[in-house]
Structures are given as structure tokens and as C-alpha cells.
Design an enzyme around this catalytic site. Structure first.
Site, PDB file in Angstrom:
ATOM      1  N   HIS A   1      30.417 -91.330  13.935  1.00  0.00           N
ATOM      2  CA  HIS A   1      31.539 -92.407  14.195  1.00  0.00           C
ATOM      3  C   HIS A   1      31.076 -93.641  13.163  1.00  0.00           C
ATOM      4  CE1 HIS A   1      33.182 -94.344  17.550  1.00  0.00           C
ATOM      5  NE2 HIS A   1      34.120 -94.771  16.755  1.00  0.00           N
TER       6      HIS A   1
ATOM      7  N   GLU B   1      32.989 -87.382  17.971  1.00  0.00           N
ATOM      8  CA  GLU B   1      33.353 -88.757  16.926  1.00  0.00           C
ATOM      9  C   GLU B   1      32.857 -88.276  15.749  1.00  0.00           C
ATOM     10  OE1 GLU B   1      34.296 -92.826  19.894  1.00  0.00           O
ATOM     11  OE2 GLU B   1      32.176 -92.266  19.418  1.00  0.00           O
TER      12      GLU B   1
ATOM     13  N   GLU C   1      36.794 -88.444  27.681  1.00  0.00           N
ATOM     14  CA  GLU C   1      36.282 -89.956  27.819  1.00  0.00           C
ATOM     15  C   GLU C   1      37.185 -90.537  29.024  1.00  0.00           C
ATOM     16  OE1 GLU C   1      34.261 -92.320  25.232  1.00  0.00           O
ATOM     17  OE2 GLU C   1      32.770 -89.713  24.331  1.00  0.00           O
TER      18      GLU C   1
ATOM     19  N   ASN D   1      26.694 -98.643  30.335  1.00  0.00           N
ATOM     20  CA  ASN D   1      27.877 -98.408  31.165  1.00  0.00           C
ATOM     21  C   ASN D   1      28.174 -97.328  32.043  1.00  0.00           C
ATOM     22  OD1 ASN D   1      27.888 -96.681  28.752  1.00  0.00           O
ATOM     23  ND2 ASN D   1      28.698 -98.180  27.620  1.00  0.00           N
TER      24      ASN D   1
END
Length: 1313
Positions: free
Chosen positions: A569, A617, A682, A753
Site C-alpha cells: 500500500h 492493497e 472490508e 479499530n
């Protein structure tokens, strides 16, 4: 032997391994069937094979050097003395043992991006272990196995170089037969580099942690042995949906010293049916044997592993055997065959024995054979039909097949809804090292949760009605938990608790493989937890997991997305320069594809794997197409998933966007010409107080056949447990995130998270997720008609429910249903029901009555079921109520591996609209002046005091805008902080999401909502006496922002704390204004940025001591700045706040709960009367403090002295109105100042917030403003009314006092509607 001065392999992408063996399935070389049976019982991490020697433990010597060149040149020598080095535990990341520092970044590489080069300052950890090899190793092949090392390593055995490896999440195996000293002391040396060119491919959103983090062991194999095997279960269905073909195909690769040595060997395959616990009991093995086949070998050069060998020295030979079982030809045919799914994880166990001599082979010329039924299970050292068993390998078998067909993902010919979650491997003490018990517990919670929607929920797992769970398990709102459990932040924990890598750990700490583990040390983990939350799928984000994880998922029932260890990423953070990704470079092709190849070859036999994933990613390039090509060629039974490059490239069989909005996925699913389903890889970014709006996704999933669910981000907060010494000498531990270790760069709390805290206790949002993923749809049957139907209902018609079974493979036979009637939040005793209802089933003290179905409801079917009570009977029982509902609960009917019988699966509340009159029955007559002491009014310049000869009094201030004091009849102060308007909240992580001033928090601060104060020149105060003796006090004023202090100026933006995502960067995102400079837009428009609010409030003080307040608020100018298109204005809240003495510590309310909930996250929060033993129990200890602890749809709230029942009642006084309520020891300012939960400073009293409107928390993502428009609080005019009234003490105590207070509060609430 050292490699000093040798090539820098760690900076050469063409060198990914030296001498590393080719990939294969997990091998264990059992010597008897019982060893295999014991292993797959999955009760312990201890090896059950006598040929597997674990090298885990705390006997490893370790030293950390600044760079590879600083390592002593003789380190690899057998005589190198490391006895003076400290000892560490293996496996565990070295940063978690006090060496170096952890570092967290989301996608930013922690070193300059200059591939393939890494920093010269490259921390290098050197491990040395002395171990005694068993004498039996002589005559065997010895394989040294590292299950996971981060990021690259060299190793030596007895002074001889063994090999080199990269890829931190897959095994590295080396043949050390010629180097091992059987029966003698052996010296293993391992040099691990923190950074390597492989680090460029491992840029996942997680901590950068180093070292040996998975198991290390020595595997002894016979000279001739099974090297690999591949099982396939091709299934076919007819047009009528009936199974027409089912086979088990097995290909076995055998390796030996020479072709001659392999002659005469045979492979025997035995297939056992596992019992209800997913195991084969050795005592019943003969009865469990389903089929058996045996065949000879056929030479095959592809079966031989020549890694690190030269021709003419030590070359292996290879052979292959192929076996096939026609499962429909076996006794019982299709009826006897049990297919595997997450709902019904029926397993078989396949044992493959390599047999020498004895003949009896049914092999064909090509080395293949078909299966048949056979008796006998074989014994150690011998095989049925004669011959010696050299070894046994084994694996789980689940008959399954996945495909994309008709624009749907089918599992075993049925479309499945993915109720998924992303999971990182994370342990707050050991980093990336996770235990078997932790995995088991995680799966159970995903499946079960065992929480009720009311107070009993928590009691069933020793939880209280809310956050008291933490206190009961010795959790405090701060970090004292850890000290109470005597945990240390470094390796001393393991030594003090005598942790070992084998079964001794569990025995010494009295750990069990079941739920007792959680109660003893609250060492929650993963696999049971997922099941408890009604998850059916997990994405291994973003790398292959520990091998045991897949076996546990197969046993307990979870679909798995197995993901290659590839993420880059940081090369293209904004996802707009795809060509920069290594996947587009031929120099990195082999390094990337190898990761997919090795993942597949290790995990190919796992029944739980539903999809293969090419990574995360990493852009899109030739490497992805090459990896996809390999997977498709090797496996036709599993589709491929990959989001990179737009989520709909030729490399992926699933359209799998991340964080697409609801309307976007609906548009995708309706796009003509597309043949692939949509599954979000996601969604619902659960960072802190988040996961709002998720119900909108589930509405879309269930409404559209091509929307098949998704994977929530993510499972657990990845905070680490950090120990610090306080100035007074005390030690404390707390959850640490990026930057807490002095690590730079870092992305702060963006690592937190999850739906769970790091210790696996549940965030409040987890309850809502559980409810939305529940297996049943439950509604009232036949309630869609008009007045005529309503009249019929109120007569003799029986109340009926409509049940919809959302499951795809299971009927409702495994669920037990019950129901009860609630009126104004309290259960109605079943004894009050009519005879028909009473006779229908036994009822308990809380009003529950069993609900029995005539027959189970099949998968994807519906049925109606009567309650055994008529509408008229329910109306009679609810005649004095304002609100009534039927509450229905589904429980497990029998024990499951992940939960006991009686565990709550879901609870649904069905409002009985139309059952009650449009208005409540006549309220009790309110007390008048007669018999009550008259009120006395004292007024002077700017203040009004009202008192009663009964002893109570209230005070109002013009400068403060209203009520500033309240004394009850006993002389106790009820108000310790003035009652005032409130418009601001401590920003959540989502409130901070955005850039350039676009976040909600930045806009609130720019408008001065955090600094509003009364403009003294605008304040007015007047009073009058009403005919009934009440006194009315009217206050009016205007609020403006105070001057900002210097420290406030520095933090004014208030956005993007730790948020490294770039809003709108994902391919599907629309042009969202997440990088707009709002201040510049406002300046261009000539607008002011700071806001004002006007207010008029009328207080009515009655002789009975009650106080009503009627508010007219003009917040039209609160957010005056002009916004860029696409942004919406919203206030955080519109309500009041005040302070009450800490003595009023017991809390009861009629509203949603018992856990925290907000306007856009109410699923799973039952509308009932709830209670909490103390205000502190309402606190939700998010790792990064923010607005929290609220309860939605509150009708009334009571704060009382524990035990006495005296205190203060607050209530909404308009029919149909409710409040968002919050009671906390901490002020809004305290929440905003603190960066960790333990830094919160209590005020010494309790803050009460009663909000007429409160903005949702959002959750579509955390890097842009995402609260849905219907949950915003736009600037405008608002009116609302509240009742405040002192409560006198009651004689009842304990539960009776709670019930009595709820009944009193309900009566007061109804009386003032």
C-alpha cells in the site's frame, strides 16, 4: 560458520530462500492412528506425534544488534558462547520482550522507500538454542521447521549453514539430516533481520514486530516418507438440486532415498466419519471407518524435493499414488454422506499410511486405486493386509465445493450470505504469537456471544447489565486490571506464570479448552468468540494464519478467506499510481507469486477455505494474474478474491470493494452484464465508538440476491500492553498504540479499530453486529391490515409470529424459542395470561413462555407460529401501559462446541402497534396545592430562589441561564454543576475523519461549539406564579464562542489523529470532499465561521417538588461556514447537561441497553428498564477516549443512592419523545484532553447529558465524514421538554428495590406525558 561479507540476500528480490524445502501441507509423521485422532481433537498445542520435537520455550538465548554487520562473525559457529545473553521465549516477537520498540503504521513504510534496499540501521536479533536430539533421529530424515519468522533469517546447526528464508507468515523448512547429532547436544543459531526486501511486500496495517513468532520444531520422517498429499471433493448436483456425484480424490507424493527404496511401498487411505464433536474416538475408530483403499506407487520426479541438493550426492527419488472414493457408491449413498458448511461443519478424518511389504495392493499400473468399505483401523507398526506402517499422515476432510454461478457465490450448490470479519493475529502481550486457546475462544465468540439483550445477558457470562463485566473480572475503567492479575508487560510474564510452549501452560494456569479459560484469566481469544457473535466467515487479513487456525475453523464452522502475504500500500497510498507497485515489476514477479503458491500448497486441503485471496492493497499487475493462474489451475473448487486494481479485474471472481457506500454496492449489484457477486472485503470501520449505519448494509444485503455480505474491519483492537513507572514509583499497564513507544512515523490509534478490546472483551458495537447477523427473521404475522383487521386482532384472534429461517443448510431444529410480553419496559408475569396461554407451556418468573413449532422450519423457508394467546388477552395484560411489545428469544436447544444449550442466539422485540389506545389511560391526578406547602419566591437582581416549607429549594441565575442549585427535603444538594445547554461532544475517531477542515470535529471547533458561553448582555430572567401554585421562571439568552486559549488554538483542527487513510482513494469512492479546505471555502464566500445560538427556556416549579423545563432553541446560526458540495452540516448534539453528587451512584433507565448505543447503532440494544450498580459501570473504556457511554431512546433516567432509592428522576415528557442519555464521572473536556483511558480525570461528581437530538457515530469509514444524513443534527430550531423530580427513598432492597423504582419511575413518566 558465518556469512559475514557474503551477498546481502535481504536486499535482493530474486533471492527469497536458500535451501528451503518446497511447500506442502502440514506434516506430522504419526506412528499410530491414535496420535492422529488426538491431534485433530485440537485440545492442546502439544505435539501428539512422537516424531515431532517442539523447540518452543524460554531456553533460547537472545541478543539484539543494531545492524547485521554488528553480529559477531563467529555467531553461527557451534562453539559460540551465548550463555551471557538474556533468555527469551520462542515464539514471541522480541519487541514484546523488551528488545527494540514496536512501531505502528497504517501503510507508510517506516523506512525510506528505495526498493529493494532497506536501512543500514537494521535491527538484527540473534537466537541460540542448545537442545538434545532424540537418539531415534538416526535413520530418519530430519527437517527443521520455522512456522513464522519476521522478516528474514539465516540459520546454522552445529556450526553448519542451514539456509535462508523470507515471508514471515509461511513455514520455512530445511533438511538437516546430515547436520543433526542424534542423541547428542545440538546448537541452533538463528539470525533474524528486522528489515529485508520482503518487508516491502508486508506493508499491512499492523505493528511492525520482529523475530520468531510461530512454532519451531524438528520433524523426523522415515527415510521413505509421505512428502505431500492433496485431497479433492468434487460434487455435482442435478437440475432438481439433488446430489448426483460425490467423490474423494487423493493424490499422495512419496519421497525416498532412491527409486529402488520406494519399490514395494503402498499407500493405504482410511476415511473416518467424525462424531458430533468433530473428532474420532480411538475406542470407536472401527465403527467410524467409512471407507478404505490401498494402492502402489508410480515414479514421479515432481514428488522429489531437491532443494539445496546437488546431483550425485544426496538426490531423492519421488513417486505418486492416486486414490479415489465414490461416496455415493458406499452404503447409504447420498443419504449417508454429510457435507461440510459453516452451519453444519460435518467432518471426516483421512489417514494416509505408508506401508512397506505385505502385498495386498489394489494399485493399478498408474499408481491409483478406488476405495471400498473396510473394517479395522490398523495398529501401530502394522497394516491391515500385512506389512509395516512406516508413518501416518492425516487431514480433515469436508465434502464441499464453491463456485460462482448465476452471479452468486455458491457453497455446495447454495448461495451463502457472508457474515464475515477481518482478523489479524494479535496478542496484546506476545504480539503476533497466538495460542490454540486464543484461537478457539475467538471462533466461539464469533459464533455465539451468549449475551441476552437485557440484564440476564451479562449474568450468563458473569457479566452485569453493562460494563460491570470489567469490574467483576477485575477490570477497572483504567489499567488496574493488569496489576490485579499480576501480569507484566515484558517476558517476565511468561516466566512468572511459567508459560511453556506445550500443554504444561494450560495445566499450570488451569486453562481449559472450553469457556472456563475466559473466567479464570479473561484470556479471551478468537475462534469461539466469532461463533458467539453469529459470524460465519473470517478473512485472514492479510496473510496466511497459523495452521491450527484452519483446523479449528473447519471443526467449529467458519468459512475462511485465505490471503497471500502481499501488501504494498505504501507505494501508492492514494491508489492513483498503480505502476509504482512491485506487482508491475518483473524483478518482483517470483517473490510475489511464490507467496501465493506456498499459501495454496500449505492450505489446499482445508475444508474451511472458501476463497483464495491474492493479497491486499497491492495494486494490480502481472504478478496477480500469474498467481491467479496458478490457483485456478490447481484448484477448481474455490473462487479467487482480490480487491486491488479496482476489485473487478480479471484476477478476481468476486467483486470485493472495500468501504463502498450502500448505494454504490446496490448499483454494482444491478449493473447489467456483470456475472460476479458483490462481497465487501472490508466495511463498517469499527474504530473506537463506531460501527454506525451498519444496519443499512444488512438491509441491502438481504434485499438483493447479488449482494452477499462482507467482512467487517476488524476483529480486535491491536493495542499492545505497555508498562510504565509512575512518578510515585507505582507501576501501571495500559493499552498502547502508535507513538506510545516513541516510534516515528506512526499512525497513532488507527491500529485500534476492532469489535473487541485486545483482551477480547466486547465493544458495545459487537452486540449490534450479532443481532444483525442472527439466523432468524421474526415478525408479527397478519398485522398489515386496516381498522377491521385491528378489531379482529383485539377479539379472539391468536397472536402469531412469522418466522423466516435465513440459514442456508440448517433448519430451526437446533433452536429453542420463547416469548414474553413487555409493558413500559418491564416483563408481565405469565401468570396473568389467560388459561390458553398458561396451558400452552410452562412460564418462568420473568414472563417467558416456550414457543414450540409444529415442525422445524427448513433452510430459507418461512412459517407462522401462534403464541397461544389472543390479541384481546395481550391487550388486557397491557391495559395500563403506554408501550407494549412482544419479545422473542432464540436459544440453542442443545450443546454446541462453541456454546452450551440455552445460550441466547438472538432476541427480537416486536412493538404491538394498535394494541393500545392512541393515548395512555388517564394518568393519576397530579398533586395540587391542596395539602401541599405553598412555594416561597425570593428574587433579586439576576437571581430567583424558590423554596418550600417541606425543606427543598431551587435557585436560578440570569448569568448562568437557568437552574444553578437544587436542595432536596433532606438538605442534600441534587445539583453540583449548573444545568446548561450542550451542543458539543468529545470527538470520536470518526468525527475526526477528514482533511483540510472537512471533518465534523474541525468544523465544530471552527464554529466554536466547544467554547460556547452565555453572552451576559443578552441574558434575561423573569418569573411568575400560576393559579395552581406553580412558579414559572423564564430565561432567555444568546450563546457565543469564548476566546480560544493558546493551547486550544494548537489543537483546533482536531482531525486525523492517527488516520493515515486518504479519503475517497478507493476505486469505488465517489468524489467525496474529504480534502476540501473548508475554511478557504468559507473565506471565499465571505461567511463568518463562528456560530451563535439563541435560547428561551421556561422552568415550571410545582409544589410537589417536580421541575419541568420547556426549551426553545434556535441553533440556525451555530454552523455558519459555507461548505463545499457534498458535505452536510451537523451539530454533535442538542440537549442539556448538569452535575449531580457522586453519592447518586445507582442508575436505572427505561430505554435501550444495557450496553452503549447511539441513534445509528441501536440493533441489539433492547428497549427495556435497565440498571447499573454505579455510574462508573456505564463508562466504556475505548483505548482513545471520546464521546461514549450513551444510551438511546431513553424515556426516563433515575440516579439514586445505592440501597435507598432516593435521588433524582429525569424524563422526556412528550408522548413519543425520548432522549439520548449519558452519565459519566468525566466531563466532555476531560474526554477531549485524554489520549488514553487511564488519563481521564474524574470531576468528583457525575455529569448528566440529556439530549433531545444526538448525531450518529458513523462507521462507513473513519477518514471522511460518514454519518448518514438521517442521523445528522442540522442547524435549526429545536423544541423539547423535560421533567426533573426528586425521588424519595423506598423500603425495598436489592432486586425488589430495582423493580420498585422502575415501577415508580414509569408511573411518574406516564403521569407527565
Amino acid at each position: 560458520m558465518s556469512l559475514q561479507g557474503a551477498a546481502r540476500h535481504w536486499e535482493d528480490p530474486s533471492v527469497i530462500a536458500i535451501n528451503k524445502r518446497k511447500p506442502h501441507v502440514p506434516l506430522r509423521s504419526f506412528t499410530a492412528p491414535a496420535q492422529a485422532f488426538d491431534h485433530f481433537a485440537l485440545r492442546s498445542e502439544a505435539p501428539t506425534s512422537s516424531r515431532l520435537l517442539s523447540l518452543n520455550g524460554s531456553s533460547w538465548r537472545f541478543q539484539l544488534f543494531d545492524r547485521p554487520e554488528a553480529v559477531p562473525s563467529e555467531f553461527g559457529d557451534a562453539g559460540f558462547d551465548a550463555s551471557g545473553w538474556p533468555q527469551v521465549a520462542v515464539p514471541t516477537n522480541w519487541e514484546c520482550q523488551g528488545f527494540g520498540r514496536p512501531q505502528y503504521t497504517n501503510f507508510v513504510y517506516p523506512f525510506p522507500v528505495n526498493p529493494p534496499f532497506v536501512p543500514e540501521d537494521n535491527p538484527t536479533g540473534c537466537y541460540q538454542l542448545h537442545f538434545i536430539a532424540p537418539a531415534e533421529a538416526a535413520g530418519h530424515r530430519a527437517v527443521l521447521v520455522f512456522e513464522g519468522v519476521d522478516s528474514a533469517f539465516y540459520c546454522w546447526l552445529n556450526g553448519q549453514f542451514v539456509g535462508y528464508s523470507q515471508d514471515s507468515r509461511l513455514p520455512a523448512e530445511f533438511d538437516v539430516t546430515q547436520l543433526l547429532k542424534p542423541g547428542g547436544d545440538n546448537v541452533l543459531a538463528v539470525k533474524v533481520l528486522k528489515w529485508s526486501d520482503g518487508s516491502y511486500l508486508e506493508d499491512q496495517d499492523m505493528w511492525w514486530l520482529s523475530g520468531i513468532h510461530r512454532d519451531v520444531y524438528l520433524l523426523l520422517k522415515p527415510r521413505q516418507h509421505i512428502a505431500d498429499f492433496h485431497t479433492r471433493t468434487p460434487l455435482e448436483w442435478g437440475a432438481d438440486g439433488q446430489l448426483t456425484s460425490a467423490k474423494l480424490e487423493v493424490e499422495v507424493q512419496v519421497e525416498g532415498d532412491s527409486a529402488a527404496a520406494l519399490e514395494g511401498l503402498t499407500v493405504r487411505a482410511q476415511l473416518y466419519r467424525c462424531n458430533a464433536t468433530g473428532e474420532v474416538d480411538s475406542a470407536d475408530a472401527a465403527a467410524a471407518l467409512v471407507a478404505e483403499a490401498r494402492c502402489g506407487l508410480h515414479p514421479s520426479w515432481t514428488a522429489a524435493d531437491t532443494s539445496g541438493r546437488r546431483a550425485g550426492t544426496d538426490v531423492y527419488a519421488g513417486s505418486r499414488a492416486q486414490l479415489s472414493f465414490d461416496m455415493l457408491a458406499l452404503p447409504g449413498g447420498a443419504a449417508a454422506l454429510r457435507l461440510w458448511s459453516a452451519e453444519e461443519p460435518h467432518l471426516y478424518l483421512l489417514l494416509l499410511s505408508l506401508v512397506e511389504g505385505g502385498g495386498g495392493s489394489s494399485a493399478t499400473e498408474g499408481g491409483s486405486a478406488s476405495g471400498s468399505v473396510s473394517g479395522g483401523g490398523g495398529t501401530s507398526g502394522s497394516a491391515a493386509g500385512g506389512g509395516e506402517v512406516l508413518e501416518i499422515e492425516a487431514c480433515q476432510v469436508g465434502f464441499r465445493h464453491a463456485q460462482v454461478k448465476g452471479r452468486q457465490l455458491l457453497h455446495n450448490n447454495q448461495p451463502v450470505m457472508i457474515k464475515g470479519v477481518n482478523r489479524h493475529e494479535h496478542d496484546p502481550r506476545r504480539g503476533k504469537t497466538v495460542s490454540l486457546d486464543s484461537m478457539v475462544q475467538d471462533i466461539r465468540l464469533m459464533k455465539q456471544l451468549n449475551f441476552n439483550a437485557d440484564i440476564r445477558l451479562m449474568k450468563q457470562l458473569n457479566f452485569n447489565a453493562d460494563i460491570r463485566l470489567m469490574k467483576q473480572l477485575n477490570f477497572n475503567a483504567d489499567i488496574r486490571l493488569m496489576k490485579q492479575l499480576n501480569f507484566n508487560a515484558d517476558i517476565r510474564l511468561m516466566k512468572q506464570l511459567n508459560f511453556n510452549a506445550d500443554i504444561r501452560l494450560m495445566k499450570q494456569l488451569n486453562f481449559n479448552a472450553d469457556i472456563r479459560l475466559m473466567k479464570q484469566l479473561n484470556f479471551n481469544a478468537d475462534i469461539r468468540l466469532m461463533k458467539q457473535l453469529n459470524f460465519n466467515a473470517v478473512r485472514c487479513s492479510h496473510y496466511p494464519n497459523h495452521p491450527l487456525w484452519y483446523e479449528l475453523c473447519a471443526k467449529l464452522g467458519l468459512y475462511v478467506v485465505d490471503e497471500a502475504n502481499v501488501e504494498t500500500h505504501g507505494f501508492d497510498p492514494a491508489l492513483c499510481n498503480n505502476h509504482l507497485n512491485p506487482a508491475c515489476s518483473p524483478l518482483w514477479l517470483n517473490a510475489i507469486v511464490d507467496r501465493g503458491v506456498r499459501m495454496f500448497e500449505r492450505d489446499k486441503n482445508s475444508p474451511a477455505i472458501l476463497l483464495w485471496s491474492l493479497g491486499n492493497e497491492s495494486g494490480y499487475g502481472a504478478a496477480h494474474l500469474a498467481m491467479a493462474g496458478y490457483l485456478r489451475a490447481r484448484d477448481t473448487s474455490r473462487p479467487i478474491h482480490y480487491e486491488g486494481g479496482g476489485s473487478r479485474t480479471p484476477a478476481t471472481d468476486i467483486i470485493c470493494p472495500m468501504y463502498a457506500r450502500v448505494h454504490q454496492i446496490e448499483r454494482l449489484a444491478s449493473e447489467p452484464g456483470e456475472t460476479r457477486p458483490v462481497i465487501l472485503c472490508e466495511y463498517s470501520h469499527s474504530m473506537g465508538n463506531s460501527t454506525g449505519n451498519i444496519h443499512k448494509y444488512w438491509q441491502a444485503f438481504e434485499a438483493h440476491p447479488y449482494l452477499q455480505g462482507g467482512f467487517i474491519w476488524d476483529w480486535v483492537d491491536q493495542a499492545l500492553l505497555k508498562r510504565e513507572r509512575l512518578p510515585d514509583g507505582r507501576e501501571m499497564e495500559y493499552w498502547a498504540y502508535g507513538g506510545d513507544y516513541g516510534d516515528t512515523p506512526n499512525d497513532a490509534q488507527f491500529v485500534c479499530n476492532g469489535l473487541l478490546w485486545p483482551d477480547r472483551s466486547l465493544h458495545p458495537a459487537a452486540y449490534g453486529v450479532k443481532q444483525l447477523q442472527a439466523p432468524l427473521g421474526i415478525s408479527l404475522a397478519g398485522t398489515a391490515g386496516g381498522e377491521q383487521q385491528r378489531q379482529q386482532q383485539l377479539a379472539a384472534a391468536e397472536v402469531a409470529l412469522q418466522l423466516r429461517n435465513k440459514q442456508h443448510f440448517s433448519s430451526t431444529a437446533g433452536l429453542a424459542l420463547r416469548w414474553r410480553l413487555l409493558t413500559d419496559g418491564l416483563p408481565v408475569p405469565a401468570a396473568g395470561a389467560g388459561s390458553k396461554a398458561a396451558a400452552s407451556s410452562a412460564a418462568d418468573a420473568e414472563g417467558w413462555q416456550q414457543l414450540r413449532l409444529a415442525q422445524p422450519v427448513g433452510p430459507q423457508q418461512e412459517a407462522a407460529v401462534g403464541l397461544g394467546a389472543t390479541w384481546a388477552e395481550l391487550a388486557q395484560r397491557a391495559q395500563h401501559a403506554t408501550e407494549a411489545s412482544v419479545e422473542v428469544q432464540a436459544q440453542l436447544a442443545a450443546d454446541q462446541l462453541w456454546a452450551p444449550a440455552g445460550h441466547e442466539v438472538q432476541t427480537v422485540q416486536l412493538p404491538l402497534a394498535g394494541l393500545l389506545r392512541q393515548h395512555p389511560s388517564p394518568a393519576p391526578e397530579r398533586p395540587q396545592q391542596q395539602g401541599l406547602p405553598p412555594l416561597t419566591v425570593q428574587a433579586d437582581d439576576g437571581s430567583v430562589a424558590i423554596s418550600s416549607s417541606a425543606g427543598w429549594g431551587v435557585q436560578f441565575s440570569q448569568a448562568a441561564g437557568g437552574l444553578v442549585g437544587w436542595t432536596d427535603a433532606s438538605g442534600r444538594q441534587l445539583l453540583v454543576a449548573p444545568l446548561s445547554l450542550s451542543f458539543y461532544r468529545a470527538p470520536t475517531d470518526n468525527d475526526r475523519g477528514g482533511s483540510g477542515g472537512s471533518s465534523y470535529a474541525a468544523r465544530w471547533k471552527a464554529a466554536g461549539l466547544d467554547r460556547l458561553e452565555i453572552d451576559a448582555s443578552s441574558a434575561r430572567l423573569q418569573h411568575s406564579t400560576a393559579p395552581d401554585g406553580s412558579v414559572r421562571v423564564e430565561c432567555s439568552y444568546r450563546m457565543c464562542p469564548a476566546e480560544r486559549r493558546d493551547e486550544e488554538e494548537a489543537a483546533a483542527a482536531g482531525e486525523g489523529v492517527g488516520v493515515g487513510e486518504v479519503g475517497g482513494a478507493h476505486w469505488l469512492s465517489e468524489a467525496q470532499p474529504t480534502t476540501i479546505d473548508v475554511a478557504a471555502a468559507a473565506q471565499e464566500g465571505g461567511d463568518q465561521t463562528e456560530g451563535t445560538v439563541g435560547c428561551t427556556v421556561t422552568f415550571t416549579v410545582r409544589p410537589d417538588g417536580s421541575l419541568r423545563s420547556d426549551w426553545a432553541v434556535d441553533a440556525s446560526g451555530a454552523l455558519p461556514a459555507r461548505l463545499a458540495p457534498g458535505l452536510f452540516k451537523s451539530l454533535p448534539r442538542v440537549g442539556i447537561c448538569f452535575g449531580v453528587p457522586s453519592a447518586l451512584d445507582a442508575v436505572q433507565w427505561y430505554g435501550r441497553g444495557p450496553h452503549e448505543c447511539y441513534p445509528d447503532r441501536k440493533a441489539g440494544a433492547a428497549l427495556r428498564c435497565h440498571s447499573a450498580a454505579s455510574v462508573g459501570d456505564l463508562h466504556v473504556p475505548y483505548i482513545f477516549p471520546s464521546e461514549s457511554g450513551g444510551r438511546a431512546d431513553v424515556r426516563w433516567l433515575a440516579l439514586t443512592e445505592p440501597g435507598s432509592g432516593s435521588g433524582l428522576l429525569a424524563a422526556a415528557v412528550a408522548l413519543g419523545s425520548s432522549l439520548q442519555a449519558n452519565v459519566s464521572p468525566y466531563s466532555v473536556a476531560a474526554f477531549e484532553r485524554a489520549k488514553h483511558d487511564h488519563e481521564l480525570q474524574p470531576s468528583g461528581f457525575s455529569w448528566v447529558h440529556l439530549d433531545h437530538r444526538h448525531m450518529g457515530v458513523g462507521g462507513d469509514d473513519s477518514w471522511s465524514p460518514t454519518v448518514h444524513e438521517e442521523h445528522l443534527v442540522p442547524p435549526g430550531q429545536y423544541g423539547f421538554s423535560l421533567l426533573l423530580k426528586p425521588l424519595e427513598g423506598a423500603a425495598a432492597s436489592g432486586p425488589d428495590n430495582v423493580q420498585s423504582l422502575a415501577e415508580r419511575a414509569n408511573a411518574e413518566w406516564r403521569a407527565h406525558l
